[in-house]
Design a protein around this motif. Structure first.
Motif, short mmCIF file in Angstrom:
data_model
loop_
_atom_site.label_atom_id
_atom_site.label_comp_id
_atom_site.label_asym_id
_atom_site.label_seq_id
_atom_site.Cartn_x
_atom_site.Cartn_y
_atom_site.Cartn_z
N GLU A 231 14.02 -19.92 -9.06
CA GLU A 231 13.89 -18.58 -9.60
C GLU A 231 13.99 -17.51 -8.51
N GLU A 232 13.44 -17.81 -7.33
CA GLU A 232 13.51 -16.87 -6.22
C GLU A 232 14.93 -16.73 -5.69
N ILE A 233 15.65 -17.85 -5.67
CA ILE A 233 17.06 -17.81 -5.27
C ILE A 233 17.86 -16.94 -6.25
N GLU A 234 17.61 -17.15 -7.53
CA GLU A 234 18.33 -16.39 -8.56
C GLU A 234 18.05 -14.90 -8.44
N LYS A 235 16.79 -14.55 -8.24
CA LYS A 235 16.43 -13.13 -8.17
C LYS A 235 17.00 -12.47 -6.92
N ALA A 236 16.98 -13.19 -5.81
CA ALA A 236 17.56 -12.64 -4.58
C ALA A 236 19.05 -12.41 -4.75
N LEU A 237 19.73 -13.36 -5.40
CA LEU A 237 21.17 -13.25 -5.62
C LEU A 237 21.48 -12.06 -6.53
N GLN A 238 20.70 -11.93 -7.59
CA GLN A 238 20.91 -10.81 -8.51
C GLN A 238 20.71 -9.47 -7.80
N TYR A 239 19.71 -9.43 -6.94
CA TYR A 239 19.44 -8.18 -6.22
C TYR A 239 20.61 -7.83 -5.29
#
Length: 500
Positions: free
Chosen positions: A375-383
């Motif tokens: 989830e943290e990887i996904e959020k960082a990528l989205q950001y």
């Protein structure tokens, strides 16, 4: 033999004899703890909300207490942070152990007056088991080092707050204080590289006999000593005889650590967590770690394949099987109820109950103790993509680079773009900044110069498709995990997909 070494031997035998008593009655010990935990918490808010007064047996308990993660208990934790008593356990917590969260950012795990002994006595008992088994206690008269976080504590709602290792540092037994390194002042240094140099200054020339810490931190300590002295650790510290470790999978570090030491050495594996000290290696020549069934925790186990069921199967210690993967659930005198700590374990013995940690219930990276999740990887990528709206990412996966050819370790992001970022350096910086914001441990590792900022490796078009095809998993619901705790996928992707 010095006085500490001499006195430790009868104490070690006493602890092991007491341990044998509860090991022989493991099932009843666990049931007694379940009953005690429920009875003690009848008048807490959680106990009232979940009708503890009506619980008569384990079946009732499972009906009353659902499986929780931190998010589910967060409302209760917020009341504790506001200073309210009798929420999850009678009274107020003695400490909050501050640890990395997921959707909620930093987690605040309560440690109570009743549960602190689980953390402190268990660490002591792991060492005493070793003394009783090997009759080696001479190391206790020399210098001991515990590479840990800063013992500096803050307050949250009037409750002392800090990293678990820092909290534990305040409870090192008095008889070991005079042996302990580094000094308190040095241990309070926040920057890891600065702290490491001070630790080396204080330990060189000392009769170091026990070294304890998370393997990558210990390896960095060893590397700096070898660079400074030009000698292997066995020559720098000829009294070094015991290595204690935990927190991450040891296997990626084993070969290099022992190469750095330059001689065989005994070791003890620990299984500490902010939520509780769960197990330790009690025998040098037996696989696995002894599950601590008599320290204030009632354990439950969910078969991994059932974890995401609407009403997953929950098993007591009596019902587990050897060789099967379980998600570990704890109920404790810290006030954690039906709490899923996210780890998976496998039993290697039931007489006594010994486990090995097999991973996380979700994909993760914790090669350095950071516990980064998908989830943290996904959020960082989205950001990062939101910062450069033209960027299109086909797929990505992340793996640790534990032993780079030069420089500090790092997280390697393998990305296949449909449209590349106009400013790739800024894209990488945005990823790194957001990941540090989402994950406190990762932030600590970056700011402490244990890791360098992440590195992006650009893959050619169709790299992920070709990889999945090579595995016979092209199409359907199959996908490459967003992250892995080793380099198996990353190295294969580079080999098959190539770099753009």
């Amino acid at each position: 033999m010095g006085i500490k070494a001499l006195l430790s031997q009868p104490l070690a035998q006493y602890i092991v004899n007491q341990q044998k008593i509860w090991m022989a009655n493991s099932l009843q010990v666990q049931e007694n703890w379940r009953q005690k935990l429920v009875h003690t918490s009848l008048k807490t808010k959680f106990g009232k909300d979940h009708f503890f007064k009506d619980i008569k047996n384990y079946s009732d308990f499972k009906e009353a207490v659902p499986i929780h993660d931190y998010e589910d208990l967060k409302g209760y934790i917020e009341l504790l942070k506001a200073g309210e008593p009798d929420i999850l356990w009678p009274g107020k917590p003695l400490y909050f152990a501050k640890t990395s969260g997921t959707t909620s950012g930093t987690k605040y795990i309560p440690i109570t007056r009743d549960s602190i002994s689980n953390h402190i006595d268990s660490a002591r008992n792991a060492i005493l088991n070793y003394v009783a088994e090997t009759n080696n206690s001479a190391f206790l008269d020399k210098k001991l080092i515990f590479l840990s976080g800063s013992p500096t504590l803050t307050e949250t709602g009037g409750i002392l707050t800090g990293r678990l290792s820092g909290i534990s540092n305040h409870h090192v037994p008095g008889y070991l204080k005079s042996n302990q390194l580094p000094s308190y002042t040095t241990n309070c240094i926040e920057d890891w590289e600065e702290k490491l140099e001070k630790i080396i200054d204080e330990t060189l020339g000392q009769p170091m006999s026990l070294i304890s810490g998370i393997p990558p931190w210990v390896q960095m300590y060893f590397d700096r000593i070898i660079a400074r002295t030009g000698r292997p650790i066995k020559d720098v510290f000829p009294d070094f005889s015991l290595f204690i470790y935990g927190g991450v999978n040891f296997e990626p570090y084993r070969a290099k650590l022992y190469e750095s030491i330059g001689k065989p050495i005994d070791s003890i594996e620990l299984y500490p967590a902010s939520e509780g000290f769960l197990a330790y290696q009690d025998m040098q020549n037996e696989p696995g770690m002894l599950l601590l069934l008599n320290t204030g925790i009632f354990f439950e186990f969910i078969p991994v394949e059932n974890y995401y069921d609407e009403k997953p199967v929950r098993l007591s210690i009596e019902e587990v099987e050897i060789g099967k993967n379980y998600a570990l659930i704890i109920n404790s005198n810290a006030g954690l109820w039906g709490y899923s700590i996210g780890d998976t374990v496998k039993f290697v013995s039931k007489d006594p109950y010994r486990i090995v940690v097999t991973g996380r219930i979700k994909h993760f990276i914790s090669a350095f103790g950071e516990h980064v999740i998908g989830e943290e990887i996904e959020k960082a990528l989205q950001y990062a993509m939101s910062r450069q709206p033209g960027v299109e990412v086909v797929e990505c996966t992340v793996a640790p680079m534990v032993t780079p050819s030069e420089g500090l370790p790092y997280h390697e992001w393998l990305i296949e773009y449909a449209r590349e970022p106009e400013h790739p350096e800024q894209f990488a910086a945005d990823l790194d900044r957001k990941l540090a914001e989402l994950n406190t441990y990762y932030d600590d590792l970056i700011t402490g110069s244990i890791l360098k900022p992440l590195v992006i490796k650009k893959l050619r078009s169709n790299a992920f498709i070709d990889y999945m095809r090579s595995k016979g998993k092209l199409g359907g619901q199959n996908k490459v995990p967003r992250l892995s705790n080793d380099r198996a996928i990353a190295d294969e992707l580079i080999r098959i997909g190539g770099l753009a």
